[in-house]
Design a protein around this motif. Sequence first.
Motif, PDB file in Angstrom:
ATOM      1  N   MET A  41       0.758  -1.269  -0.166  1.00 17.88           N
ATOM      2  CA  MET A  41      -0.133  -0.109   0.098  1.00 17.88           C
ATOM      3  C   MET A  41       0.895   1.319   0.005  1.00 17.88           C
ATOM      4  N   SER A  42       0.466   2.096  -0.708  1.00 15.88           N
ATOM      5  CA  SER A  42       1.234   3.321  -0.855  1.00 15.88           C
ATOM      6  C   SER A  42       1.155   4.322   0.317  1.00 15.88           C
ATOM      7  N   ALA A  43       2.146   5.214   0.384  1.00 14.32           N
ATOM      8  CA  ALA A  43       1.901   6.198   1.430  1.00 14.32           C
ATOM      9  C   ALA A  43       0.765   7.086   1.291  1.00 14.32           C
ATOM     10  N   ILE A  44       0.565   7.576   0.068  1.00 13.89           N
ATOM     11  CA  ILE A  44      -0.796   8.307  -0.481  1.00 13.89           C
ATOM     12  C   ILE A  44      -1.895   7.698   0.085  1.00 13.89           C
ATOM     13  N   SER A  45      -2.161   6.224  -0.295  1.00 10.30           N
ATOM     14  CA  SER A  45      -3.269   5.850   0.004  1.00 10.30           C
ATOM     15  C   SER A  45      -3.603   5.386   1.437  1.00 10.30           C
ATOM     16  N   THR A  46      -2.542   5.099   2.327  1.00  8.85           N
ATOM     17  CA  THR A  46      -2.673   4.894   3.444  1.00  8.85           C
ATOM     18  C   THR A  46      -2.747   6.531   4.288  1.00  8.85           C
ATOM     19  N   ALA A  47      -2.312   7.481   3.927  1.00  8.50           N
ATOM     20  CA  ALA A  47      -2.787   8.865   4.335  1.00  8.50           C
ATOM     21  C   ALA A  47      -4.220   9.024   4.018  1.00  8.50           C
ATOM     22  N   THR A  48      -4.452   8.830   2.928  1.00 10.27           N
ATOM     23  CA  THR A  48      -6.085   9.121   2.344  1.00 10.27           C
ATOM     24  C   THR A  48      -7.051   8.352   3.521  1.00 10.27           C
ATOM     25  N   ALA A  49      -6.658   7.107   3.497  1.00  9.93           N
ATOM     26  CA  ALA A  49      -7.337   6.460   4.765  1.00  9.93           C
ATOM     27  C   ALA A  49      -7.503   7.084   5.991  1.00  9.93           C
ATOM     28  N   GLY A  50      -6.171   7.484   6.529  1.00 10.17           N
ATOM     29  CA  GLY A  50      -6.044   8.175   7.779  1.00 10.17           C
ATOM     30  C   GLY A  50      -7.021   9.427   7.680  1.00 10.17           C
ATOM     31  N   ILE A  51      -6.865  10.237   6.586  1.00 14.95           N
ATOM     32  CA  ILE A  51      -7.863  11.360   6.439  1.00 14.95           C
ATOM     33  C   ILE A  51      -9.192  10.890   6.628  1.00 14.95           C
ATOM     34  N   ILE A  52      -9.576  10.034   6.025  1.00 13.17           N
ATOM     35  CA  ILE A  52     -11.032   9.718   6.084  1.00 13.17           C
ATOM     36  C   ILE A  52     -11.524   9.099   7.476  1.00 13.17           C
ATOM     37  N   SER A  53     -10.700   8.688   8.260  1.00 15.20           N
ATOM     38  CA  SER A  53     -10.852   8.086   9.575  1.00 15.20           C
ATOM     39  C   SER A  53     -10.916   9.281  10.506  1.00 15.20           C
ATOM     40  N   ALA A  54      -9.981  10.161  10.232  1.00 13.93           N
ATOM     41  CA  ALA A  54      -9.817  11.495  11.292  1.00 13.93           C
ATOM     42  C   ALA A  54     -10.935  12.317  10.870  1.00 13.93           C
ATOM     43  N   THR A  55     -11.576  12.363   9.738  1.00 17.43           N
ATOM     44  CA  THR A  55     -12.875  13.190   9.538  1.00 17.43           C
ATOM     45  C   THR A  55     -13.965  12.427  10.100  1.00 17.43           C
ATOM     46  N   GLN A  56     -14.072  11.341  10.166  1.00 12.78           N
ATOM     47  CA  GLN A  56     -15.143  10.794  10.718  1.00 12.78           C
ATOM     48  C   GLN A  56     -15.016  10.663  12.507  1.00 12.78           C
ATOM     49  N   ARG A  57     -13.808  10.513  12.881  1.00 14.90           N
ATOM     50  CA  ARG A  57     -13.805  10.665  14.222  1.00 14.90           C
ATOM     51  C   ARG A  57     -14.124  12.039  14.741  1.00 14.90           C
ATOM     52  N   VAL A  81     -11.375  17.130  23.465  1.00 10.86           N
ATOM     53  CA  VAL A  81      -9.865  16.241  23.334  1.00 10.86           C
ATOM     54  C   VAL A  81      -9.781  15.639  22.040  1.00 10.86           C
ATOM     55  N   ASP A  82     -11.005  14.650  21.866  1.00  5.51           N
ATOM     56  CA  ASP A  82     -11.219  13.659  20.777  1.00  5.51           C
ATOM     57  C   ASP A  82     -11.287  14.689  19.410  1.00  5.51           C
ATOM     58  N   GLN A  83     -11.856  15.959  19.396  1.00  5.19           N
ATOM     59  CA  GLN A  83     -11.831  16.740  18.245  1.00  5.19           C
ATOM     60  C   GLN A  83     -10.384  17.222  17.897  1.00  5.19           C
ATOM     61  N   ILE A  84      -9.642  17.540  18.934  1.00  3.67           N
ATOM     62  CA  ILE A  84      -8.338  18.088  18.810  1.00  3.67           C
ATOM     63  C   ILE A  84      -7.402  16.937  18.424  1.00  3.67           C
ATOM     64  N   ASP A  85      -7.698  15.740  18.825  1.00  9.09           N
ATOM     65  CA  ASP A  85      -6.755  14.607  18.484  1.00  9.09           C
ATOM     66  C   ASP A  85      -7.066  14.237  16.958  1.00  9.09           C
ATOM     67  N   SER A  86      -8.295  14.322  16.756  1.00 14.33           N
ATOM     68  CA  SER A  86      -8.668  14.075  15.140  1.00 14.33           C
ATOM     69  C   SER A  86      -8.149  15.072  14.190  1.00 14.33           C
ATOM     70  N   ARG A  87      -8.048  16.416  14.617  1.00 12.30           N
ATOM     71  CA  ARG A  87      -7.791  17.556  13.733  1.00 12.30           C
ATOM     72  C   ARG A  87      -6.179  17.217  13.663  1.00 12.30           C
ATOM     73  N   ASN A  88      -5.264  17.040  14.725  1.00 15.08           N
ATOM     74  CA  ASN A  88      -4.049  16.665  14.626  1.00 15.08           C
ATOM     75  C   ASN A  88      -3.802  15.613  13.678  1.00 15.08           C
ATOM     76  N   ALA A  89      -4.550  14.507  13.838  1.00 13.49           N
ATOM     77  CA  ALA A  89      -4.430  13.235  12.821  1.00 13.49           C
ATOM     78  C   ALA A  89      -4.658  13.730  11.498  1.00 13.49           C
ATOM     79  N   PHE A  90      -5.526  14.500  11.114  1.00 14.33           N
ATOM     80  CA  PHE A  90      -5.779  15.084   9.621  1.00 14.33           C
ATOM     81  C   PHE A  90      -4.739  15.594   9.160  1.00 14.33           C
ATOM     82  N   LYS A  91      -4.212  16.766   9.994  1.00 12.45           N
ATOM     83  CA  LYS A  91      -2.841  17.357   9.573  1.00 12.45           C
ATOM     84  C   LYS A  91      -1.513  16.568   9.471  1.00 12.45           C
TER      85      LYS A  91
END
Length: 71
Positions: free
Chosen positions: A1-17, A40-50
């Motif tokens: 799996m490429s870094a871009i596809s992994t990061a895209t999945a992370g963005i989707i997960s962070a947005t849902q959280r 705290v969950d909002q801040i954590d998911s924002r940081n994961a998104f970034k």
Amino acid sequence: MSAISTATAGIISATQRFDKAAANTARNATNGQDILSDLVDQIDSRNAFKANISVIKTADEMLGSLLDIKT
């Protein structure tokens, strides 16, 4: 799996959280409950998104550099 596809999945997960935490914040604030953990969950998911955006930017730059080397 490429870094871009992994990061895209992370963005989707962070947005849902983030969405879930924001909905919990609104619901708990209305009911007079503690909203600290939701915030705290909002801040954590924002940081994961970034962080995932940074991964995509870096992977894109590396791919561009690789293409420059090959041409």
